[in-house]
Design a protein around this motif. Structure first.
Motif, PDB file in Angstrom:
ATOM      1  N   ARG A  52      -8.150 -10.768  11.545  1.00 37.48           N
ATOM      2  CA  ARG A  52      -8.675 -10.722  10.181  1.00 37.48           C
ATOM      3  C   ARG A  52      -9.921  -9.848  10.128  1.00 37.48           C
ATOM      4  O   ARG A  52     -10.696  -9.800  11.083  1.00 37.48           O
ATOM      5  CB  ARG A  52      -9.012 -12.125   9.671  1.00 37.48           C
ATOM      6  CG  ARG A  52      -7.794 -13.006   9.450  1.00 37.48           C
ATOM      7  CD  ARG A  52      -8.184 -14.407   8.986  1.00 37.48           C
ATOM      8  NE  ARG A  52      -7.003 -15.219   8.696  1.00 37.48           N
ATOM      9  CZ  ARG A  52      -6.335 -15.920   9.593  1.00 37.48           C
ATOM     10  NH1 ARG A  52      -6.741 -15.900  10.858  1.00 37.48           N
ATOM     11  NH2 ARG A  52      -5.278 -16.631   9.248  1.00 37.48           N
ATOM     12  N   GLN A  64      -8.060  -5.918  -3.082  1.00 37.49           N
ATOM     13  CA  GLN A  64      -6.896  -6.731  -2.740  1.00 37.49           C
ATOM     14  C   GLN A  64      -5.606  -6.006  -3.095  1.00 37.49           C
ATOM     15  O   GLN A  64      -4.685  -5.914  -2.286  1.00 37.49           O
ATOM     16  CB  GLN A  64      -6.949  -8.070  -3.475  1.00 37.49           C
ATOM     17  CG  GLN A  64      -5.797  -8.995  -3.119  1.00 37.49           C
ATOM     18  CD  GLN A  64      -5.769 -10.249  -3.954  1.00 37.49           C
ATOM     19  OE1 GLN A  64      -5.881 -10.201  -5.178  1.00 37.49           O
ATOM     20  NE2 GLN A  64      -5.627 -11.394  -3.305  1.00 37.49           N
ATOM     21  N   PHE A  67      -4.908  -3.012  -0.555  1.00 32.43           N
ATOM     22  CA  PHE A  67      -4.567  -3.396   0.813  1.00 32.43           C
ATOM     23  C   PHE A  67      -3.273  -4.207   0.879  1.00 32.43           C
ATOM     24  O   PHE A  67      -2.643  -4.273   1.942  1.00 32.43           O
ATOM     25  CB  PHE A  67      -5.725  -4.160   1.460  1.00 32.43           C
ATOM     26  CG  PHE A  67      -6.799  -3.254   2.000  1.00 32.43           C
ATOM     27  CD1 PHE A  67      -6.569  -2.475   3.130  1.00 32.43           C
ATOM     28  CD2 PHE A  67      -8.032  -3.150   1.373  1.00 32.43           C
ATOM     29  CE1 PHE A  67      -7.544  -1.627   3.627  1.00 32.43           C
ATOM     30  CE2 PHE A  67      -9.021  -2.321   1.859  1.00 32.43           C
ATOM     31  CZ  PHE A  67      -8.781  -1.548   2.993  1.00 32.43           C
ATOM     32  N   GLU A  68      -2.845  -4.782  -0.220  1.00 31.09           N
ATOM     33  CA  GLU A  68      -1.557  -5.476  -0.231  1.00 31.09           C
ATOM     34  C   GLU A  68      -0.383  -4.507  -0.084  1.00 31.09           C
ATOM     35  O   GLU A  68       0.736  -4.938   0.184  1.00 31.09           O
ATOM     36  CB  GLU A  68      -1.412  -6.294  -1.511  1.00 31.09           C
ATOM     37  CG  GLU A  68      -2.275  -7.551  -1.508  1.00 31.09           C
ATOM     38  CD  GLU A  68      -2.129  -8.391  -2.760  1.00 31.09           C
ATOM     39  OE1 GLU A  68      -2.242  -9.622  -2.654  1.00 31.09           O
ATOM     40  OE2 GLU A  68      -1.899  -7.815  -3.852  1.00 31.09           O
ATOM     41  N   VAL A  73      -0.320  -5.060   7.155  1.00 27.91           N
ATOM     42  CA  VAL A  73      -1.129  -6.118   6.549  1.00 27.91           C
ATOM     43  C   VAL A  73      -0.194  -7.242   6.126  1.00 27.91           C
ATOM     44  O   VAL A  73       0.838  -7.002   5.486  1.00 27.91           O
ATOM     45  CB  VAL A  73      -1.922  -5.580   5.345  1.00 27.91           C
ATOM     46  CG1 VAL A  73      -2.544  -6.721   4.543  1.00 27.91           C
ATOM     47  CG2 VAL A  73      -3.011  -4.622   5.821  1.00 27.91           C
ATOM     48  N   VAL A  76      -3.732 -10.673   2.007  1.00 29.73           N
ATOM     49  CA  VAL A  76      -5.053 -10.246   1.534  1.00 29.73           C
ATOM     50  C   VAL A  76      -5.540 -11.276   0.521  1.00 29.73           C
ATOM     51  O   VAL A  76      -4.890 -11.510  -0.497  1.00 29.73           O
ATOM     52  CB  VAL A  76      -5.028  -8.855   0.881  1.00 29.73           C
ATOM     53  CG1 VAL A  76      -6.453  -8.383   0.586  1.00 29.73           C
ATOM     54  CG2 VAL A  76      -4.296  -7.848   1.757  1.00 29.73           C
ATOM     55  N   VAL A 104     -12.701  -9.098   0.334  1.00 34.39           N
ATOM     56  CA  VAL A 104     -11.330  -9.471   0.657  1.00 34.39           C
ATOM     57  C   VAL A 104     -11.227  -9.777   2.137  1.00 34.39           C
ATOM     58  O   VAL A 104     -11.870  -9.134   2.968  1.00 34.39           O
ATOM     59  CB  VAL A 104     -10.304  -8.374   0.280  1.00 34.39           C
ATOM     60  CG1 VAL A 104     -10.213  -8.217  -1.227  1.00 34.39           C
ATOM     61  CG2 VAL A 104     -10.634  -7.045   0.945  1.00 34.39           C
ATOM     62  N   GLU A 105     -10.437 -10.789   2.455  1.00 38.52           N
ATOM     63  CA  GLU A 105     -10.108 -11.100   3.842  1.00 38.52           C
ATOM     64  C   GLU A 105      -8.707 -10.572   4.101  1.00 38.52           C
ATOM     65  O   GLU A 105      -7.738 -11.039   3.496  1.00 38.52           O
ATOM     66  CB  GLU A 105     -10.160 -12.599   4.087  1.00 38.52           C
ATOM     67  CG  GLU A 105      -9.838 -12.982   5.533  1.00 38.52           C
ATOM     68  CD  GLU A 105      -9.730 -14.487   5.703  1.00 38.52           C
ATOM     69  OE1 GLU A 105     -10.553 -15.050   6.444  1.00 38.52           O
ATOM     70  OE2 GLU A 105      -8.819 -15.093   5.081  1.00 38.52           O
ATOM     71  N   ILE A 106      -8.616  -9.595   4.990  1.00 33.81           N
ATOM     72  CA  ILE A 106      -7.351  -8.925   5.286  1.00 33.81           C
ATOM     73  C   ILE A 106      -6.817  -9.449   6.610  1.00 33.81           C
ATOM     74  O   ILE A 106      -7.483  -9.336   7.644  1.00 33.81           O
ATOM     75  CB  ILE A 106      -7.554  -7.407   5.373  1.00 33.81           C
ATOM     76  CG1 ILE A 106      -8.144  -6.855   4.066  1.00 33.81           C
ATOM     77  CG2 ILE A 106      -6.239  -6.702   5.708  1.00 33.81           C
ATOM     78  CD1 ILE A 106      -8.657  -5.434   4.182  1.00 33.81           C
ATOM     79  N   THR A 107      -5.641 -10.033   6.582  1.00 35.86           N
ATOM     80  CA  THR A 107      -4.963 -10.443   7.803  1.00 35.86           C
ATOM     81  C   THR A 107      -3.977  -9.345   8.179  1.00 35.86           C
ATOM     82  O   THR A 107      -3.202  -8.898   7.335  1.00 35.86           O
ATOM     83  CB  THR A 107      -4.219 -11.778   7.600  1.00 35.86           C
ATOM     84  OG1 THR A 107      -5.151 -12.780   7.161  1.00 35.86           O
ATOM     85  CG2 THR A 107      -3.566 -12.230   8.894  1.00 35.86           C
ATOM     86  N   TYR A 108      -4.043  -8.903   9.433  1.00 34.40           N
ATOM     87  CA  TYR A 108      -3.219  -7.767   9.839  1.00 34.40           C
ATOM     88  C   TYR A 108      -2.701  -7.944  11.253  1.00 34.40           C
ATOM     89  O   TYR A 108      -3.230  -8.735  12.046  1.00 34.40           O
ATOM     90  CB  TYR A 108      -4.010  -6.460   9.725  1.00 34.40           C
ATOM     91  CG  TYR A 108      -5.158  -6.325  10.705  1.00 34.40           C
ATOM     92  CD1 TYR A 108      -5.031  -5.546  11.862  1.00 34.40           C
ATOM     93  CD2 TYR A 108      -6.390  -6.935  10.470  1.00 34.40           C
ATOM     94  CE1 TYR A 108      -6.084  -5.400  12.754  1.00 34.40           C
ATOM     95  CE2 TYR A 108      -7.445  -6.804  11.360  1.00 34.40           C
ATOM     96  CZ  TYR A 108      -7.292  -6.038  12.495  1.00 34.40           C
ATOM     97  OH  TYR A 108      -8.327  -5.902  13.384  1.00 34.40           O
ATOM     98  N   LEU A 118      -7.709   0.461   9.207  1.00 34.52           N
ATOM     99  CA  LEU A 118      -8.113  -0.252   7.999  1.00 34.52           C
ATOM    100  C   LEU A 118      -9.451   0.275   7.490  1.00 34.52           C
ATOM    101  O   LEU A 118      -9.650   0.442   6.283  1.00 34.52           O
ATOM    102  CB  LEU A 118      -8.196  -1.752   8.271  1.00 34.52           C
ATOM    103  CG  LEU A 118      -6.852  -2.449   8.536  1.00 34.52           C
ATOM    104  CD1 LEU A 118      -7.083  -3.892   8.971  1.00 34.52           C
ATOM    105  CD2 LEU A 118      -5.955  -2.402   7.312  1.00 34.52           C
TER     106      LEU A 118
END
Length: 234
Positions: A52, A64, A67-68, A73, A76, A104-108, A118
């Protein structure tokens, strides 16, 4: 302040009448998307598994939403970072005095996209890292450009890339992005999640946030995916 005015389910006619600081607020953000080189040194992906990263750069709707659409990813979440849990509420953050930024918290998946990639998109198509005091029509410290670093390795990677971009001169001004320790991330209220997906015809979205997705598709077609990930299924 636009953050507390435009960002509500208002009619287009009402939006057109809004003013901010004596100037029309419906001018689009003055962002200049440009294709940037990847970081010369990236973060080690480490052991297999999701990671993250928390980024801030203006209204979290646009971050958001963009990045979605990024390959690799998986999720988000729009939220708040930089302040305390007790003040992580939209109306309170909108005062500008909580220390929070809309983030935003981006999980990737590091096997599909790296931390450095990113950051490349963050500086290239997600926002304008040279703006001071906010982003586009949104003003105040809650709309600042910031990377919330979880550890020393993330800080080194982010510092190195900022230095690389500054030396390369690809951006049109001095980078104002701050590096701040990640002490916590607090998801925003449900009605903010996937806002761009649910309100694509909102004038604010059309003028300020949808262009980020267009820039992503144009500048990085290999990283773009047409179907966005969502925080929750409809």
């Amino acid at each position: 302040m636009i953050g507390s005015a435009l960002k509500r389910p208002l009619a287009i006619a009402a939006l057109a009448a809004l003013l901010c600081g004596g100037a029309a607020v419906l001018a689009p953000a003055a962002e200049r998307p440009v294709r940037l080189p990847p970081p010369a040194a990236d973060l080690d992906p480490g052991a297999p598994g999701l990671r993250r990263v928390v980024l801030a750069g203006g209204c979290f709707w646009g971050l958001q939403g963009m990045f979605e659409h990024v390959r690799g990813v998986t999720r988000v979440v729009a939220g708040y970072a930089g302040g305390e849990a007790a003040t992580a509420h939209y109306r309170t953050v909108g005062s500008g005095g909580t220390g929070h930024a809309e983030a935003v918290e981006i999980t990737y998946d590091p096997a599909a996209i790296s931390y450095g990639k990113l950051l490349q998109l963050f500086f290239s198509t997600a926002h304008d890292a040279t703006q001071v005091g906010g982003q586009g029509p949104d003003t105040g410290p809650q709309y600042r450009s910031a990377i919330f670093v979880a550890d020393a390795a993330e800080r080194r990677a982010a510092e190195g890339y900022i230095a690389q971009l500054g030396a390369g001169g690809q951006l049109h001004g001095r980078i104002t992005t701050t590096l701040e320790p990640l002490r916590g991330f607090y998801p925003a209220e449900d009605y903010h999640q996937d806002y761009l997906i649910h309100h694509p015809d909102s004038l604010y979205i059309v003028m300020n946030d949808a262009p980020k997705i267009t820039a992503l598709r144009r500048l990085y077609p290999g990283l773009y995916r047409d179907a966005p990930v969502r925080v929750a299924a409809d």
